[in-house]
Design a protein around this motif. Structure first.
Motif, mmCIF file in Angstrom:
data_model
loop_
_atom_site.group_PDB
_atom_site.id
_atom_site.type_symbol
_atom_site.label_atom_id
_atom_site.label_comp_id
_atom_site.label_asym_id
_atom_site.label_seq_id
_atom_site.Cartn_x
_atom_site.Cartn_y
_atom_site.Cartn_z
ATOM 1 N N UNK A 136 0.832 -1.206 0.000
ATOM 2 C CA UNK A 136 0.000 0.000 0.000
ATOM 3 C C UNK A 136 0.869 1.259 0.000
ATOM 4 N N UNK A 137 0.394 2.278 -0.732
ATOM 5 C CA UNK A 137 1.054 3.584 -0.724
ATOM 6 C C UNK A 137 -0.012 4.666 -0.811
ATOM 7 N N UNK A 138 0.295 5.836 -0.239
ATOM 8 C CA UNK A 138 -0.650 6.954 -0.248
ATOM 9 C C UNK A 138 0.006 8.181 -0.859
ATOM 10 N N UNK A 139 -0.776 8.925 -1.627
ATOM 11 C CA UNK A 139 -0.278 10.129 -2.279
ATOM 12 C C UNK A 139 -0.761 11.356 -1.510
ATOM 13 N N UNK A 140 0.178 12.238 -1.153
ATOM 14 C CA UNK A 140 -0.176 13.445 -0.393
ATOM 15 C C UNK A 140 -0.445 14.638 -1.305
ATOM 16 N N UNK A 141 -0.560 14.370 -2.599
ATOM 17 C CA UNK A 141 -0.766 15.445 -3.559
ATOM 18 C C UNK A 141 0.505 15.830 -4.283
#
Length: 434
Positions: free
Chosen positions: A259-264
């Motif tokens: 899993x990975x998340x994008x902060x913009x």
């Protein structure tokens, strides 16, 4: 199958002119418009009759894949070519090496040209004969000695003087002693002066606004990263990392979910989502609910003491305050998959479960099916989406757009640029058969 599309034309022309036929190549006057009207088939601009019915044949490789009926209809393999389950192939050589297939066309016509799509090991055809409605009406339009060609595929185009009788059937004779393992994709006739072509349907004025770019070292490693699934807001990414030492089963664990998340601005350093979603078996996300609170997971998770095993099927996990819940089995009536592979997709409204599986009514390999929600974690018997969508090749990776009608999927059973291409079809009614 696809509506409002532009047809891109690819031509592989081996022009053969017979004695008494035209001496020069026809000027190609085919004018492809920018947009084809909704409802027009991709081959309707030039009137072509593709083989409609198989009359007889020497043998066929199988009853579905590479069967004689795979020669019917427009090309499914050309212009790309190559061996395919969507083409006719013989099962065994005849004692004299003479193979044949005879096909019928839907309506009588007086053609001026014929085309044969030789998708694999081209050059095996030695004779082509056209037959009329009445006994004794026949015309040989091609004779040659079989010999392997430098190119493995060929779209054999023949022009000849207009046949003086109504043609209803065609027979091709091939030599399996000189060329073995050949395959034939399609046979077509036309009274047009424009060359019969293999064509690919592409959306009108399709343009990609951005170049491909790597997601960077926070996601990509020296290990294999595959099967990405992104959330509706584009901020969360789930994917499979293969044989990584941080997988639940260490280096022997083929597929774990990461899993990975994008902060913009950029993607975070990917982490293993851990238990209960990951086990020592194959684990992967298939789709994410629009609110990001549900994950559709391949396989059914079964507790066996302290261990968790998996079996064929599909599950849903729910986001909680402490993490993801133990995956809940989705019970599908009369579910059966004859293949070790499968794909699933849950519609945005949660009412439709699409799946790529191989049931007994498959058109060949993996087919696309749909089940309807009948209760909590309960689904109807899968319905095959039919021949407008499914082919003799593997049809898989379904993605249903938020409109509930636009279905994207991958297949090698429709003419494209290579093996598996991405296609889109639009559901016309609620039967899911059109």
């Amino acid at each position: 199958m696809m509506k409002g599309l532009k047809a891109a034309v690819f031509v592989l022309c081996y022009m053969i002119f017979l004695p008494g036929a035209l001496l020069n190549a026809q000027e190609d006057t085919l004018n492809i418009p920018d947009v084809i009207d909704v409802g027009k088939a991709e081959f309707s601009i030039v009137e072509i009759q593709w083989a409609h019915r198989v009359v007889s044949f020497s043998s066929e490789m199988g009853s579905v894949q590479r069967s004689a009926r795979q020669i019917l209809g427009k090309p499914n393999v050309m212009p790309g070519g190559g061996s395919s389950p969507c083409a006719w192939a013989i099962k065994k050589k005849s004692s004299d090496g003479v193979e044949f297939i005879r096909v019928a066309f839907e309506k009588p016509s007086r053609p001026k040209q014929l085309a044969v799509a030789e998708n694999f090991r081209a050059g095996c055809i030695e004779k082509i004969t056209l037959y009329g409605v009445n006994r004794g009406e026949e015309r040989v339009v091609y004779e040659a000695t079989a010999s392997i060609l430098p190119e493995p595929t060929r779209f054999l185009n023949l022009f000849f003087e207009e046949i003086p009788f109504d043609v209803v059937e065609a027979e091709i004779r091939l030599n399996s002693k000189k060329i073995n393992d050949f395959e034939i994709d399609a046979i077509g006739i036309s009274s047009s002066d424009d060359t019969i072509k293999a064509m690919i349907n592409i959306p009108a004025n399709l343009k990609y606004q951005a170049d491909k770019e790597s997601l960077g070292p926070n996601i990509n490693t020296t290990y294999d990263e595959r099967a990405p699934v992104i959330s509706a807001d584009g901020r969360e990414l789930y994917f499979v990392r293969k044989y990584h030492p941080s997988n639940i089963g260490k280096e022997k664990d083929e597929d774990d979910i990461w899993y990975s998340k994008n902060d913009g601005k950029s993607w975070s350093y990917a982490i293993n989502v851990d238990k209960p979603l990951n086990t020592i078996y194959n684990n992967y996300v298939q789709s994410i609910s629009p609110d990001g609170n549900e994950l559709l997971l391949a396989n059914v998770y079964v507790k066996n003491g302290y261990q968790v095993e998996t079996r064929a099927g599909v599950s849903i996990s729910y986001k909680t305050k402490t993490g993801w819940s133990f995956p809940v089995e989705q019970k599908i009536k009369d579910f059966r998959n004859n293949s070790p592979y499968a794909n699933y997709y849950l519609s945005a409204n949660g009412k439709y479960l699409l799946m790529a599986i191989e049931m007994d009514d498959t058109y060949g390999g993996l087919d696309l099916y749909v089940s309807f929600k009948t209760g909590e974690n309960a689904w109807s018997k899968p319905i095959n989406l039919g021949p407008d969508v499914n082919t003799a090749a593997n049809d898989y990776s379904p993605f249903l757009a938020a409109d509930g009608k636009s279905l994207y999927y991958s297949t090698a059973g429709i003419s494209g640029y290579g093996k598996e291409d991405v296609f889109v079809t639009r559901r016309i009614d609620d039967s899911w058969q059109k």
